[in-house]
Design a protein around this motif. Structure first.
Motif, mmCIF file in Angstrom:
data_model
loop_
_atom_site.group_PDB
_atom_site.id
_atom_site.type_symbol
_atom_site.label_atom_id
_atom_site.label_comp_id
_atom_site.label_asym_id
_atom_site.label_seq_id
_atom_site.Cartn_x
_atom_site.Cartn_y
_atom_site.Cartn_z
ATOM 1 N N LEU A 114 0.835 -1.201 0.000
ATOM 2 C CA LEU A 114 0.000 0.000 0.000
ATOM 3 C C LEU A 114 0.866 1.246 0.000
ATOM 4 N N ALA A 115 1.883 1.274 0.847
ATOM 5 C CA ALA A 115 2.794 2.423 0.876
ATOM 6 C C ALA A 115 3.491 2.603 -0.465
ATOM 7 N N GLY A 116 3.883 1.489 -1.089
ATOM 8 C CA GLY A 116 4.544 1.564 -2.388
ATOM 9 C C GLY A 116 3.641 2.139 -3.464
ATOM 10 N N ALA A 117 2.358 1.748 -3.424
ATOM 11 C CA ALA A 117 1.408 2.267 -4.410
ATOM 12 C C ALA A 117 1.255 3.777 -4.286
ATOM 13 N N LEU A 118 1.417 4.297 -3.066
ATOM 14 C CA LEU A 118 1.285 5.735 -2.826
ATOM 15 C C LEU A 118 2.623 6.458 -2.905
ATOM 16 N N ASP A 119 3.702 5.713 -3.218
ATOM 17 C CA ASP A 119 5.042 6.286 -3.327
ATOM 18 C C ASP A 119 5.471 6.932 -2.009
ATOM 19 N N LEU A 120 5.233 6.206 -0.919
ATOM 20 C CA LEU A 120 5.628 6.663 0.408
ATOM 21 C C LEU A 120 6.887 5.920 0.851
ATOM 22 N N ALA A 158 -4.027 9.469 -3.027
ATOM 23 C CA ALA A 158 -4.593 8.137 -2.803
ATOM 24 C C ALA A 158 -5.646 7.815 -3.850
ATOM 25 N N ALA A 159 -6.482 8.787 -4.173
ATOM 26 C CA ALA A 159 -7.538 8.568 -5.164
ATOM 27 C C ALA A 159 -6.946 8.267 -6.539
ATOM 28 N N ALA A 160 -5.828 8.891 -6.859
ATOM 29 C CA ALA A 160 -5.224 8.709 -8.177
ATOM 30 C C ALA A 160 -4.447 7.401 -8.288
ATOM 31 N N ARG A 161 -3.883 6.924 -7.185
ATOM 32 C CA ARG A 161 -2.955 5.794 -7.272
ATOM 33 C C ARG A 161 -3.542 4.460 -6.829
ATOM 34 N N LEU A 162 -4.627 4.487 -6.067
ATOM 35 C CA LEU A 162 -5.275 3.236 -5.692
ATOM 36 C C LEU A 162 -6.327 2.881 -6.735
ATOM 37 N N PRO A 163 -6.679 1.604 -6.854
ATOM 38 C CA PRO A 163 -7.720 1.226 -7.817
ATOM 39 C C PRO A 163 -9.025 1.960 -7.533
ATOM 40 N N TRP A 235 -5.458 -4.492 -2.681
ATOM 41 C CA TRP A 235 -5.137 -4.967 -4.019
ATOM 42 C C TRP A 235 -3.661 -4.799 -4.377
ATOM 43 N N PRO A 236 -2.964 -3.718 -3.984
ATOM 44 C CA PRO A 236 -1.545 -3.616 -4.351
ATOM 45 C C PRO A 236 -0.709 -4.810 -3.894
ATOM 46 N N TRP A 237 -1.136 -5.477 -2.815
ATOM 47 C CA TRP A 237 -0.395 -6.656 -2.353
ATOM 48 C C TRP A 237 -0.362 -7.744 -3.407
ATOM 49 N N THR A 238 -1.404 -7.875 -4.217
ATOM 50 C CA THR A 238 -1.420 -8.940 -5.212
ATOM 51 C C THR A 238 -0.286 -8.765 -6.222
#
Length: 279
Positions: A114-120, A158-163, A235-238
């Motif tokens: 999740l952190a990776g998807a948000l570039d944190l 978050a809205a832009a980077r998460l599904p 979902w990013p975990w998948t």
């Protein structure tokens, strides 16, 4: 081409079942240990749409984050939706394996993805696992932003980077308040408010925030709350999990083909915006 038992041993090394919470139901639900595995599908939910996708794909193994039978059962009759899932899997020689809270606590785990998807930038676990001397495993993650941004900007990130989901992103707190550090927890995270406050972060991104815990959290501190859909935060975990198995496959010369389901299994399907409470 590896046997299912070999692939399951590799998955158990990534996410040891003994690290799951006592109430959890992880591990292999169905599958022949001696069957050959060439194609693996990763998904969040073991629902019929995902199982049908696995059949169409020709997958030999479906790996999901959520358990099929969390509270046990006395039947797998095909006239129940979970029983139909089992029947479909067995009929098409597809194994099902679950990594749930053992994947939450892993290094890397669900919240790392999740952190990776948000570039944190992850600085450590929110709730460290006492059995990990390196201090990397545990629930949730504490993260830093490369540059400060407002709560509103962080929510937009978050809205832009998460599904995308019907819910979108909900925010509690001053949208103009600056954010430098955040805590994230994939899935339901309102049981961790004490740990979030102790971490001293500016914002907390998780899912399934309920009225009373969120309201009380707002009274305790100016902590901003960013609430996303449960499925979207996990979902990013998948993608992360598929990449981990790809690396193992390459190392062992297995030539596995991994796939990530993009079927949206979030249960909410529509959103109607309400009028402003001030109107």
């Amino acid at each position: 081409m590896p046997a299912l038992s070999e692939v399951l041993a590799a998955l158990a090394a990534l996410w040891p079942p003994e690290r799951a919470e006592q109430w959890d139901a992880v591990g292999t639900v169905c599958g022949d240990p001696d069957a050959a595995v060439s194609r693996v599908l990763f998904a969040v939910d073991p629902v019929q749409d995902v199982v049908d996708e696995a059949v169409k794909l020709g997958a030999d193994l479906l790996v999901t984050h959520h358990p099929l039978y969390l509270r046990g059962t006395t039947t797998v009759a095909a006239d129940t939706f979970k029983g139909r899932v089992v029947h479909t899997l067995i009929k098409h020689d597809i194994a099902l394996h679950v990594a749930h809270t053992n994947a939450d606590r892993a290094d890397p785990g669900v919240s790392d993805a999740l952190a990776g998807a948000l570039d944190l930038r992850v600085t450590g676990p929110l709730v460290p696992d006492a059995s990990d001397p390196a201090g990397r495993r545990g629930l949730g993650r504490i993260c830093a932003l490369d540059r400060p941004e407002t709560v509103g900007e962080f929510a937009a990130r978050a809205a832009a980077r998460l599904p995308g989901t019907a819910q979108g992103i909900r925010v509690a707190g001053d949208p103009e308040r600056p954010v430098r550090t955040v805590a994230v927890c994939g899935g339901s995270g309102d049981s961790l408010f004490d740990e979030v406050r102790a971490a001293g972060v500016d914002a907390y991104l998780t899912a399934d925030l309920r009225h009373h815990p969120a309201s009380e959290a707002q009274q305790h501190s100016p902590l901003a709350l960013v609430d996303a859909a449960h499925w979207a935060t996990e979902w990013p975990w998948t993608e992360q999990a598929a990449a981990q198995l790809d690396e193992i496959s390459d190392r062992h010369g297995w030539d596995l083909r991994t796939h990530v389901s993009r079927t949206v299994t979030d249960p909410w399907t529509a959103h109607a915006a309400s009028s402003s409470p001030n109107e």
